[in-house]
Design a protein around this motif. Structure first.
Motif, PDB file in Angstrom:
ATOM      1  N   GLY A 115      24.108-110.970  15.660  1.00 39.26           N
ATOM      2  CA  GLY A 115      23.114-111.942  16.070  1.00 39.26           C
ATOM      3  C   GLY A 115      23.667-112.768  17.215  1.00 39.26           C
ATOM      4  O   GLY A 115      24.185-112.239  18.192  1.00 39.26           O
ATOM      5  N   SER A 116      23.608-114.082  17.086  1.00 42.04           N
ATOM      6  CA  SER A 116      24.132-114.963  18.130  1.00 42.04           C
ATOM      7  C   SER A 116      25.589-115.372  17.887  1.00 42.04           C
ATOM      8  O   SER A 116      26.181-116.068  18.709  1.00 42.04           O
ATOM      9  CB  SER A 116      23.263-116.223  18.235  1.00 42.04           C
ATOM     10  N   LYS A 117      26.164-114.934  16.780  1.00 39.00           N
ATOM     11  CA  LYS A 117      27.548-115.287  16.464  1.00 39.00           C
ATOM     12  C   LYS A 117      28.508-114.310  17.148  1.00 39.00           C
ATOM     13  O   LYS A 117      28.380-113.094  17.010  1.00 39.00           O
ATOM     14  CB  LYS A 117      27.771-115.260  14.951  1.00 39.00           C
ATOM     15  N   VAL A 118      29.468-114.868  17.867  1.00 39.41           N
ATOM     16  CA  VAL A 118      30.447-114.055  18.590  1.00 39.41           C
ATOM     17  C   VAL A 118      31.840-114.512  18.181  1.00 39.41           C
ATOM     18  O   VAL A 118      32.128-115.706  18.103  1.00 39.41           O
ATOM     19  CB  VAL A 118      30.285-114.204  20.120  1.00 39.41           C
ATOM     20  N   SER A 119      32.727-113.560  17.910  1.00 35.31           N
ATOM     21  CA  SER A 119      34.103-113.901  17.546  1.00 35.31           C
ATOM     22  C   SER A 119      35.077-113.058  18.356  1.00 35.31           C
ATOM     23  O   SER A 119      34.751-111.953  18.806  1.00 35.31           O
ATOM     24  CB  SER A 119      34.337-113.684  16.046  1.00 35.31           C
ATOM     25  N   LEU A 120      36.262-113.593  18.548  1.00 36.31           N
ATOM     26  CA  LEU A 120      37.317-112.919  19.310  1.00 36.31           C
ATOM     27  C   LEU A 120      38.190-112.112  18.370  1.00 36.31           C
ATOM     28  O   LEU A 120      38.748-112.654  17.413  1.00 36.31           O
ATOM     29  CB  LEU A 120      38.163-113.951  20.055  1.00 36.31           C
ATOM     30  N   SER A 121      38.313-110.815  18.631  1.00 37.53           N
ATOM     31  CA  SER A 121      39.176-109.950  17.825  1.00 37.53           C
ATOM     32  C   SER A 121      40.571-109.845  18.427  1.00 37.53           C
ATOM     33  O   SER A 121      41.569-109.972  17.730  1.00 37.53           O
ATOM     34  CB  SER A 121      38.557-108.552  17.703  1.00 37.53           C
ATOM     35  N   ASN A 122      40.653-109.580  19.734  1.00 39.75           N
ATOM     36  CA  ASN A 122      41.962-109.602  20.395  1.00 39.75           C
ATOM     37  C   ASN A 122      41.791-109.958  21.862  1.00 39.75           C
ATOM     38  O   ASN A 122      40.690-109.873  22.411  1.00 39.75           O
ATOM     39  CB  ASN A 122      42.731-108.281  20.223  1.00 39.75           C
ATOM     40  N   PHE A 123      42.900-110.363  22.472  1.00 35.67           N
ATOM     41  CA  PHE A 123      42.868-110.863  23.841  1.00 35.67           C
ATOM     42  C   PHE A 123      43.985-110.238  24.662  1.00 35.67           C
ATOM     43  O   PHE A 123      45.130-110.156  24.211  1.00 35.67           O
ATOM     44  CB  PHE A 123      43.025-112.394  23.835  1.00 35.67           C
ATOM     45  N   ASN A 124      43.619-109.727  25.853  1.00 42.04           N
ATOM     46  CA  ASN A 124      44.598-109.349  26.872  1.00 42.04           C
ATOM     47  C   ASN A 124      45.553-108.252  26.396  1.00 42.04           C
ATOM     48  O   ASN A 124      46.750-108.299  26.643  1.00 42.04           O
ATOM     49  CB  ASN A 124      45.390-110.594  27.308  1.00 42.04           C
ATOM     50  N   ASP A 125      45.024-107.259  25.717  1.00 41.78           N
ATOM     51  CA  ASP A 125      45.856-106.170  25.199  1.00 41.78           C
ATOM     52  C   ASP A 125      46.108-105.138  26.292  1.00 41.78           C
ATOM     53  O   ASP A 125      45.181-104.491  26.781  1.00 41.78           O
ATOM     54  CB  ASP A 125      45.164-105.515  24.007  1.00 41.78           C
ATOM     55  N   ALA A 126      47.347-104.981  26.664  1.00 43.55           N
ATOM     56  CA  ALA A 126      47.744-103.955  27.631  1.00 43.55           C
ATOM     57  C   ALA A 126      48.784-103.020  27.029  1.00 43.55           C
ATOM     58  O   ALA A 126      49.446-102.276  27.752  1.00 43.55           O
ATOM     59  CB  ALA A 126      48.291-104.605  28.897  1.00 43.55           C
ATOM     60  N   SER A 127      48.916-103.041  25.703  1.00 45.42           N
ATOM     61  CA  SER A 127      49.934-102.206  25.058  1.00 45.42           C
ATOM     62  C   SER A 127      49.698-100.720  25.316  1.00 45.42           C
ATOM     63  O   SER A 127      50.648 -99.947  25.420  1.00 45.42           O
ATOM     64  CB  SER A 127      49.973-102.478  23.557  1.00 45.42           C
ATOM     65  N   PHE A 128      48.429-100.335  25.450  1.00 44.52           N
ATOM     66  CA  PHE A 128      48.148 -98.922  25.711  1.00 44.52           C
ATOM     67  C   PHE A 128      48.700 -98.491  27.069  1.00 44.52           C
ATOM     68  O   PHE A 128      49.140 -97.348  27.235  1.00 44.52           O
ATOM     69  CB  PHE A 128      46.638 -98.654  25.623  1.00 44.52           C
ATOM     70  N   LEU A 129      48.712 -99.406  28.048  1.00 46.06           N
ATOM     71  CA  LEU A 129      49.296 -99.089  29.348  1.00 46.06           C
ATOM     72  C   LEU A 129      50.811 -98.956  29.249  1.00 46.06           C
ATOM     73  O   LEU A 129      51.418 -98.111  29.916  1.00 46.06           O
ATOM     74  CB  LEU A 129      48.936-100.172  30.368  1.00 46.06           C
ATOM     75  N   GLN A 130      51.429 -99.791  28.405  1.00 47.81           N
ATOM     76  CA  GLN A 130      52.870 -99.692  28.205  1.00 47.81           C
ATOM     77  C   GLN A 130      53.238 -98.382  27.515  1.00 47.81           C
ATOM     78  O   GLN A 130      54.155 -97.670  27.942  1.00 47.81           O
ATOM     79  CB  GLN A 130      53.369-100.880  27.386  1.00 47.81           C
TER      80      GLN A 130
END
Length: 234
Positions: free
Chosen positions: A205-220
């Motif tokens: 609906g209108s509720k938004v939550s953050l699961s993760n931020f700025n993940d670049a581990s796949f590039l590493q």
């Protein structure tokens, strides 16, 4: 759970005559990000980007690995903060408050030095003191980002997986909003964003939550496997 992946564009061409295009590394980052989504069986129902070339090129590089065609919508509200405009109009205001800022301006030698200037100017822009009429205000910019995100959620509806290809300042603005933080807290999410990193939102609906931020581990990880250096900030 409906999911939005916020993907920062790959490395742009800093120092080139035309900054707004991916560097060779940026093209590769987008390609590898596309492989990551493919290998994780993450399929997008829709994709969005701003109209900046580096954002659209990143979208194209990632979406090339999707198993089918993904509708790509261009919305300029997902463009980057107008840093060039801020430098032109806000530097005099920052100098009036802090004359020592001139020393930094006179000795710009690297992208790190440039980032320090952006830091000072950005934080002045979001402050109540900033009333420069020649530029887009923080309220207008952040309001546009907020409305663009709401429109994506409203248009796509429940159960969808969506990618938004955008820039560091826009990602920082969205993350701060989702966390209930104001403009004065936004820059701390801006500076550390890796090129082609992934931040993940859930919405219902209108509720938004953050699961993760700025993940670049796949590039590493993939970079190590491929013998490539794929990590960059700028």
């Amino acid at each position: 759970m409906a999911t939005i992946y916020l993907v920062r564009h790959g490395q742009a061409s800093f120092g080139a005559d035309d900054y707004d295009k991916l560097s060779e590394l940026g093209v590769r980052q987008a390609e590898v990000a596309g492989h990551f989504f493919r290998d994780q069986a993450i399929q997008f129902d829709a994709a969005y980007s701003g109209d900046l070339l580096r954002q659209r090129e990143t979208a194209q590089g990632v979406l090339a690995s999707q198993p089918g065609d993904v509708p790509h919508h261009v919305d300029p509200r997902f463009n980057e903060v107008r840093n060039d405009e801020h430098l032109e109009y806000l530097v005099p205001h920052v100098l009036a408050k802090n004359p020592e800022f001139q020393t930094l301006l006179d000795n710009l030698k690297s992208s790190k030095d440039y980032q320090k200037v952006i830091d000072a100017v950005f934080n002045y822009w979001v402050s109540p003191e900033c009333d420069e009429p020649a530029i887009q205000s923080w309220a207008d910019y952040s309001g546009g980002v907020r409305d663009a995100l709401r429109d994506v959620i409203s248009t796509q509806g429940s159960g969808k997986t969506v990618a938004i290809f955008t820039s560091g300042g826009t990602i920082a603005t969205i993350v701060a909003m989702v966390l209930g933080l104001g403009g004065e807290h936004t820059y701390r999410f801006y500076e550390p964003v890796y090129n082609c990193s992934i931040s993940q939102l859930f919405y219902s609906g209108s509720k938004v939550s953050l699961s993760n931020f700025n993940d670049a581990s796949f590039l590493q990880v993939l970079g190590t496997q491929l013998g490539e250096q794929l990590i960059s900030y700028r």
